[in-house]
Design a protein around this motif. Structure first.
Motif, PDB file in Angstrom:
ATOM      1  N   GLY A  62       0.817  -1.194   0.000  1.00  0.00           N
ATOM      2  CA  GLY A  62       0.000   0.000   0.000  1.00  0.00           C
ATOM      3  C   GLY A  62       0.850   1.243   0.000  1.00  0.00           C
ATOM      4  N   LEU A  63       0.167   2.337   0.226  1.00  0.00           N
ATOM      5  CA  LEU A  63       0.830   3.638   0.185  1.00  0.00           C
ATOM      6  C   LEU A  63       1.226   4.119   1.566  1.00  0.00           C
ATOM      7  CD1 LEU A  63      -1.362   5.449  -2.467  1.00  0.00           C
ATOM      8  CD2 LEU A  63       0.888   4.452  -2.786  1.00  0.00           C
ATOM      9  N   GLY A  64       1.145   3.268   2.561  1.00  0.00           N
ATOM     10  CA  GLY A  64       1.489   3.551   3.943  1.00  0.00           C
ATOM     11  C   GLY A  64       2.050   4.914   4.246  1.00  0.00           C
ATOM     12  N   GLY A  65       1.214   5.884   4.545  1.00  0.00           N
ATOM     13  CA  GLY A  65       1.663   7.202   4.962  1.00  0.00           C
ATOM     14  C   GLY A  65       1.798   8.215   3.846  1.00  0.00           C
ATOM     15  N   THR A  66       1.681   7.812   2.588  1.00  0.00           N
ATOM     16  CA  THR A  66       1.848   8.745   1.476  1.00  0.00           C
ATOM     17  C   THR A  66       0.823   9.863   1.537  1.00  0.00           C
ATOM     18  OG1 THR A  66       2.740   7.023   0.067  1.00  0.00           O
ATOM     19  CG2 THR A  66       1.907   8.975  -1.035  1.00  0.00           C
ATOM     20  N   ASN A  67      -0.448   9.503   1.703  1.00  0.00           N
ATOM     21  CA  ASN A  67      -1.489  10.527   1.751  1.00  0.00           C
ATOM     22  C   ASN A  67      -1.316  11.423   2.971  1.00  0.00           C
ATOM     23  OD1 ASN A  67      -2.647   9.660  -0.640  1.00  0.00           O
ATOM     24  ND2 ASN A  67      -3.936   8.177   0.407  1.00  0.00           N
ATOM     25  N   GLU A  68      -0.907  10.848   4.084  1.00  0.00           N
ATOM     26  CA  GLU A  68      -0.665  11.644   5.283  1.00  0.00           C
ATOM     27  C   GLU A  68       0.476  12.634   5.049  1.00  0.00           C
ATOM     28  OE1 GLU A  68       0.499  11.047   9.985  1.00  0.00           O
ATOM     29  OE2 GLU A  68      -0.151   9.317   8.824  1.00  0.00           O
ATOM     30  N   PHE A  69       1.531  12.167   4.382  1.00  0.00           N
ATOM     31  CA  PHE A  69       2.651  13.051   4.062  1.00  0.00           C
ATOM     32  C   PHE A  69       2.168  14.206   3.185  1.00  0.00           C
ATOM     33  CE2 PHE A  69       5.939  14.471   1.145  1.00  0.00           C
ATOM     34  CZ  PHE A  69       6.910  14.898   2.041  1.00  0.00           C
ATOM     35  N   LEU A  70       1.412  13.888   2.143  1.00  0.00           N
ATOM     36  CA  LEU A  70       0.918  14.937   1.252  1.00  0.00           C
ATOM     37  C   LEU A  70       0.019  15.918   2.001  1.00  0.00           C
ATOM     38  CD1 LEU A  70       0.175  13.047  -2.075  1.00  0.00           C
ATOM     39  CD2 LEU A  70       2.089  14.561  -1.554  1.00  0.00           C
ATOM     40  N   ASP A  71      -0.855  15.403   2.854  1.00  0.00           N
ATOM     41  CA  ASP A  71      -1.735  16.279   3.629  1.00  0.00           C
ATOM     42  C   ASP A  71      -0.923  17.259   4.478  1.00  0.00           C
ATOM     43  OD1 ASP A  71      -3.961  15.006   2.612  1.00  0.00           O
ATOM     44  OD2 ASP A  71      -4.320  13.787   4.409  1.00  0.00           O
ATOM     45  N   ASN A  72       0.213  16.818   4.959  1.00  0.00           N
ATOM     46  CA  ASN A  72       1.046  17.669   5.812  1.00  0.00           C
ATOM     47  C   ASN A  72       2.001  18.564   5.032  1.00  0.00           C
ATOM     48  OD1 ASN A  72       0.163  16.956   8.505  1.00  0.00           O
ATOM     49  ND2 ASN A  72       0.978  14.936   8.069  1.00  0.00           N
ATOM     50  N   ILE A  73       2.429  18.135   3.864  1.00  0.00           N
ATOM     51  CA  ILE A  73       3.408  18.923   3.105  1.00  0.00           C
ATOM     52  C   ILE A  73       2.739  20.018   2.271  1.00  0.00           C
ATOM     53  CG2 ILE A  73       3.630  17.607   0.935  1.00  0.00           C
ATOM     54  CD1 ILE A  73       6.584  18.821   3.033  1.00  0.00           C
ATOM     55  N   LEU A  74       1.515  19.785   1.816  1.00  0.00           N
ATOM     56  CA  LEU A  74       0.855  20.765   0.949  1.00  0.00           C
ATOM     57  C   LEU A  74       0.722  22.142   1.603  1.00  0.00           C
ATOM     58  CD1 LEU A  74      -1.807  18.539  -0.854  1.00  0.00           C
ATOM     59  CD2 LEU A  74       0.365  19.407  -1.760  1.00  0.00           C
ATOM     60  N   PRO A  75       0.297  22.247   2.861  1.00  0.00           N
ATOM     61  CA  PRO A  75       0.254  23.592   3.465  1.00  0.00           C
ATOM     62  C   PRO A  75       1.636  24.241   3.578  1.00  0.00           C
ATOM     63  CG  PRO A  75      -1.040  22.037   4.771  1.00  0.00           C
ATOM     64  CD  PRO A  75      -0.289  21.237   3.750  1.00  0.00           C
ATOM     65  N   CYS A  76       2.664  23.446   3.745  1.00  0.00           N
ATOM     66  CA  CYS A  76       4.031  23.988   3.836  1.00  0.00           C
ATOM     67  C   CYS A  76       4.478  24.575   2.506  1.00  0.00           C
ATOM     68  CB  CYS A  76       5.001  22.913   4.294  1.00  0.00           C
ATOM     69  SG  CYS A  76       4.634  22.284   5.933  1.00  0.00           S
ATOM     70  N   LEU A  77       3.959  24.039   1.411  1.00  0.00           N
ATOM     71  CA  LEU A  77       4.286  24.570   0.092  1.00  0.00           C
ATOM     72  C   LEU A  77       3.578  25.901  -0.180  1.00  0.00           C
ATOM     73  CD1 LEU A  77       4.144  21.177  -1.789  1.00  0.00           C
ATOM     74  CD2 LEU A  77       6.181  22.634  -1.580  1.00  0.00           C
ATOM     75  N   ARG A  78       2.694  26.309   0.711  1.00  0.00           N
ATOM     76  CA  ARG A  78       1.982  27.590   0.612  1.00  0.00           C
ATOM     77  C   ARG A  78       2.324  28.509   1.786  1.00  0.00           C
ATOM     78  NH1 ARG A  78       1.104  25.855  -3.752  1.00  0.00           N
ATOM     79  NH2 ARG A  78      -0.817  25.063  -4.641  1.00  0.00           N
ATOM     80  N   ASP A  79       3.345  28.153   2.544  1.00  0.00           N
ATOM     81  CA  ASP A  79       3.742  28.943   3.711  1.00  0.00           C
ATOM     82  C   ASP A  79       4.184  30.337   3.273  1.00  0.00           C
ATOM     83  OD1 ASP A  79       4.534  28.360   6.762  1.00  0.00           O
ATOM     84  OD2 ASP A  79       5.960  29.795   5.888  1.00  0.00           O
ATOM     85  N   PRO A  80       3.918  31.363   4.085  1.00  0.00           N
ATOM     86  CA  PRO A  80       4.338  32.719   3.723  1.00  0.00           C
ATOM     87  C   PRO A  80       5.854  32.886   3.599  1.00  0.00           C
ATOM     88  CG  PRO A  80       2.755  32.776   5.533  1.00  0.00           C
ATOM     89  CD  PRO A  80       3.099  31.343   5.296  1.00  0.00           C
ATOM     90  N   GLN A  81       6.627  32.042   4.277  1.00  0.00           N
ATOM     91  CA  GLN A  81       8.090  32.173   4.244  1.00  0.00           C
ATOM     92  C   GLN A  81       8.689  31.349   3.090  1.00  0.00           C
ATOM     93  OE1 GLN A  81       9.814  34.268   6.212  1.00  0.00           O
ATOM     94  NE2 GLN A  81       7.820  34.889   6.996  1.00  0.00           N
ATOM     95  N   PRO A  82       9.425  31.988   2.190  1.00  0.00           N
ATOM     96  CA  PRO A  82      10.017  31.261   1.063  1.00  0.00           C
ATOM     97  C   PRO A  82      10.897  30.085   1.483  1.00  0.00           C
ATOM     98  CG  PRO A  82      10.229  33.626   0.719  1.00  0.00           C
ATOM     99  CD  PRO A  82       9.694  33.424   2.115  1.00  0.00           C
ATOM    100  N   ILE A  83      11.648  30.212   2.575  1.00  0.00           N
ATOM    101  CA  ILE A  83      12.536  29.134   2.998  1.00  0.00           C
ATOM    102  C   ILE A  83      11.740  27.895   3.388  1.00  0.00           C
ATOM    103  CG2 ILE A  83      12.723  29.918   5.391  1.00  0.00           C
ATOM    104  CD1 ILE A  83      15.547  28.334   3.311  1.00  0.00           C
ATOM    105  N   VAL A  84      10.567  28.092   3.976  1.00  0.00           N
ATOM    106  CA  VAL A  84       9.718  26.958   4.347  1.00  0.00           C
ATOM    107  C   VAL A  84       9.219  26.263   3.077  1.00  0.00           C
ATOM    108  CG1 VAL A  84       7.567  26.259   5.492  1.00  0.00           C
ATOM    109  CG2 VAL A  84       9.058  27.976   6.551  1.00  0.00           C
ATOM    110  N   ARG A  85       8.830  27.050   2.081  1.00  0.00           N
ATOM    111  CA  ARG A  85       8.359  26.460   0.810  1.00  0.00           C
ATOM    112  C   ARG A  85       9.480  25.670   0.137  1.00  0.00           C
ATOM    113  NH1 ARG A  85       6.046  31.744   0.408  1.00  0.00           N
ATOM    114  NH2 ARG A  85       7.532  32.347  -1.213  1.00  0.00           N
TER     115      ARG A  85
END
Length: 143
Positions: A1-24
């Motif tokens: 299975g994808l064990g944790g893949t969807n959870e990772f995406l759920d958590n990383i997507l908001p970080c890709l929209r963070d106001p700080q460029p270094i976080v993105r």
């Protein structure tokens, strides 16, 4: 299975929209490593997570500008009204630029690590990306 893949995406997507460029940028680096591992191990079962990632990326590349590359031309607030002050307009422009930057970082990693998935979508992605070549923020233009 994808064990944790969807959870990772759920958590990383908001970080890709963070106001700080270094976080993105750091989030994109983490996404790159995740994609590299997943594509080596689970090629066939990655379509659904890649579709989620692609849809999120394209949403961030939606262009609302008036041809100047600034991206805030058609923005509206929660009440469907155009911003009525320069501060509102500036805030919307920054959000658009933040989302675009995160999506451009994501696009780069998807092109690098999920070529087979991106290939049939490449024209659509290219058109979305090229609209930012004249964006007023260098961070967006150069990505």
């Amino acid at each position: 299975g994808l064990g944790g893949t969807n959870e990772f995406l759920d958590n990383i997507l908001p970080c890709l929209r963070d106001p700080q460029p270094i976080v993105r940028v750091c989030a994109a680096d983490a996404l790159a490593e995740c994609l590299k591992i997943l594509m080596e191990r689970q090629r066939g079962s990655m379509t659904a997570p890649l579709c989620t990632l692609y849809a999120n990326m394209m949403e961030g590349l939606e262009y609302h500008g008036s041809g100047d590359g600034q991206g805030a031309g058609n923005a509206v607030d929660d009440n469907n009204n155009a911003p009525n002050s320069n501060r509102d307009s500036s805030s919307v422009a920054v959000t658009v630029a933040t989302n675009a930057h995160g999506s451009l970082l994501t696009a780069s990693e998807m092109i690098e690590h999920s070529k087979r998935f991106i290939l049939p979508r490449f024209d659509e992605l290219t058109k979305a990306i090229l609209q930012f070549t004249t964006h007023h923020m260098a961070l967006v233009r150069l990505e």
